[in-house]
Design a protein around this motif. Structure first.
Motif, short mmCIF file in Angstrom:
data_model
loop_
_atom_site.label_atom_id
_atom_site.label_comp_id
_atom_site.label_asym_id
_atom_site.label_seq_id
_atom_site.Cartn_x
_atom_site.Cartn_y
_atom_site.Cartn_z
N GLY A 126 0.80 -1.21 0.00
CA GLY A 126 0.00 0.00 0.00
C GLY A 126 0.84 1.27 0.00
N LYS A 127 2.08 1.15 -0.45
CA LYS A 127 3.00 2.29 -0.45
C LYS A 127 3.29 2.78 -1.86
CE LYS A 127 5.30 0.69 3.74
NZ LYS A 127 6.58 0.27 4.35
N ASP A 128 2.29 2.70 -2.72
CA ASP A 128 2.50 3.06 -4.12
C ASP A 128 2.97 4.50 -4.31
OD1 ASP A 128 1.76 0.49 -4.78
OD2 ASP A 128 -0.28 1.03 -5.34
N THR A 129 2.40 5.44 -3.54
CA THR A 129 2.80 6.83 -3.67
C THR A 129 4.26 7.01 -3.28
OG1 THR A 129 0.55 7.59 -3.21
CG2 THR A 129 2.31 9.20 -2.91
N LEU A 130 4.68 6.36 -2.20
CA LEU A 130 6.08 6.42 -1.79
C LEU A 130 6.98 5.76 -2.82
CD1 LEU A 130 5.68 5.56 2.00
CD2 LEU A 130 6.18 7.80 1.00
N ALA A 131 6.50 4.69 -3.43
CA ALA A 131 7.27 4.00 -4.46
C ALA A 131 7.54 4.93 -5.63
CB ALA A 131 6.54 2.75 -4.93
N ILE A 132 6.52 5.64 -6.07
CA ILE A 132 6.68 6.56 -7.19
C ILE A 132 7.67 7.66 -6.85
CG2 ILE A 132 5.47 8.31 -8.57
CD1 ILE A 132 3.02 6.37 -8.45
N GLU A 133 7.60 8.19 -5.63
CA GLU A 133 8.56 9.22 -5.20
C GLU A 133 9.98 8.68 -5.24
OE1 GLU A 133 7.34 10.65 -1.36
OE2 GLU A 133 5.39 11.29 -2.11
N ASP A 134 10.18 7.46 -4.75
CA ASP A 134 11.51 6.86 -4.76
C ASP A 134 12.02 6.64 -6.18
OD1 ASP A 134 11.86 6.74 -2.01
OD2 ASP A 134 11.30 4.63 -1.85
N LEU A 135 11.17 6.14 -7.06
CA LEU A 135 11.60 5.87 -8.42
C LEU A 135 11.93 7.16 -9.17
CD1 LEU A 135 9.03 3.04 -9.13
CD2 LEU A 135 11.50 2.76 -8.82
N LYS A 136 11.15 8.20 -8.94
CA LYS A 136 11.45 9.49 -9.56
C LYS A 136 12.77 10.05 -9.03
CE LYS A 136 6.79 11.01 -10.74
NZ LYS A 136 5.72 11.99 -10.46
N LYS A 137 13.01 9.88 -7.72
CA LYS A 137 14.27 10.34 -7.12
C LYS A 137 15.45 9.57 -7.72
CE LYS A 137 16.76 12.57 -4.05
NZ LYS A 137 16.91 14.03 -4.06
N ALA A 138 15.28 8.27 -7.92
CA ALA A 138 16.34 7.46 -8.53
C ALA A 138 16.70 8.00 -9.91
CB ALA A 138 15.90 6.00 -8.62
N ILE A 139 15.70 8.30 -10.70
CA ILE A 139 15.95 8.82 -12.05
C ILE A 139 16.60 10.19 -11.97
CG2 ILE A 139 14.80 9.63 -14.15
CD1 ILE A 139 12.75 7.30 -13.64
N GLU A 140 16.13 11.03 -11.05
CA GLU A 140 16.71 12.35 -10.84
C GLU A 140 18.20 12.27 -10.49
OE1 GLU A 140 16.43 15.43 -7.18
OE2 GLU A 140 14.51 14.88 -8.07
N LEU A 141 18.56 11.24 -9.74
CA LEU A 141 19.95 11.04 -9.34
C LEU A 141 20.79 10.36 -10.43
CD1 LEU A 141 19.43 10.01 -5.62
CD2 LEU A 141 20.46 12.13 -6.47
N GLY A 142 20.16 10.03 -11.56
CA GLY A 142 20.90 9.46 -12.67
C GLY A 142 20.85 7.95 -12.78
N GLU A 143 20.05 7.31 -11.94
CA GLU A 143 19.94 5.84 -12.01
C GLU A 143 19.21 5.46 -13.29
OE1 GLU A 143 20.24 1.97 -11.40
OE2 GLU A 143 21.26 3.47 -10.22
N ARG A 144 19.80 4.59 -14.05
CA ARG A 144 19.23 4.20 -15.34
C ARG A 144 18.87 2.71 -15.40
NH1 ARG A 144 18.01 8.89 -15.77
NH2 ARG A 144 19.43 10.42 -16.64
N SER A 145 18.73 2.09 -14.24
CA SER A 145 18.39 0.67 -14.23
C SER A 145 16.96 0.47 -14.68
CB SER A 145 18.57 0.08 -12.82
OG SER A 145 17.58 0.60 -11.96
N GLN A 146 16.66 -0.72 -15.06
CA GLN A 146 15.32 -1.07 -15.51
C GLN A 146 14.29 -0.83 -14.41
OE1 GLN A 146 15.07 -5.04 -17.01
NE2 GLN A 146 12.87 -4.96 -17.32
N ASP A 147 14.66 -1.08 -13.15
CA ASP A 147 13.74 -0.86 -12.03
C ASP A 147 13.23 0.58 -11.99
OD1 ASP A 147 14.18 -3.45 -11.24
OD2 ASP A 147 15.42 -2.94 -9.51
#
Length: 70
Positions: A44-65
């Motif tokens: 039930g943490k979908d909103t937090l998941a989206i925030e984390d994934l966006k932060k990962a991309i912002e930091l330059g993470e390019r993994s499939q996840d």
């Protein structure tokens, strides 16, 4: 943390990824991993998941996840 995700033990993996982020707030891979854990359809943490994934991309993470779970 990766091993816990593969088990799947999302709770443990999320805890380990959170610790990695605490130690290095610029660790894009840890944000991607924690986002994957949070986006498991059970927590039930979908909103937090989206925030984390966006932060990962912002930091330059390019993994499939980083993209697959958005």
């Amino acid at each position: 943390a990766h091993k816990a995700v593969e088990e799947p033990d999302y709770e443990s993996a999320e805890t380990l990824a959170t610790e990695a982020i605490r130690l290095d707030p610029n660790n894009g891979r840890a944000y991607a991993l924690r986002g994957r854990c949070r986006c498991n359809g059970i927590s039930g943490k979908d909103t937090l998941a989206i925030e984390d994934l966006k932060k990962a991309i912002e930091l330059g993470e390019r993994s499939q996840d980083s993209y697959e779970y958005l």
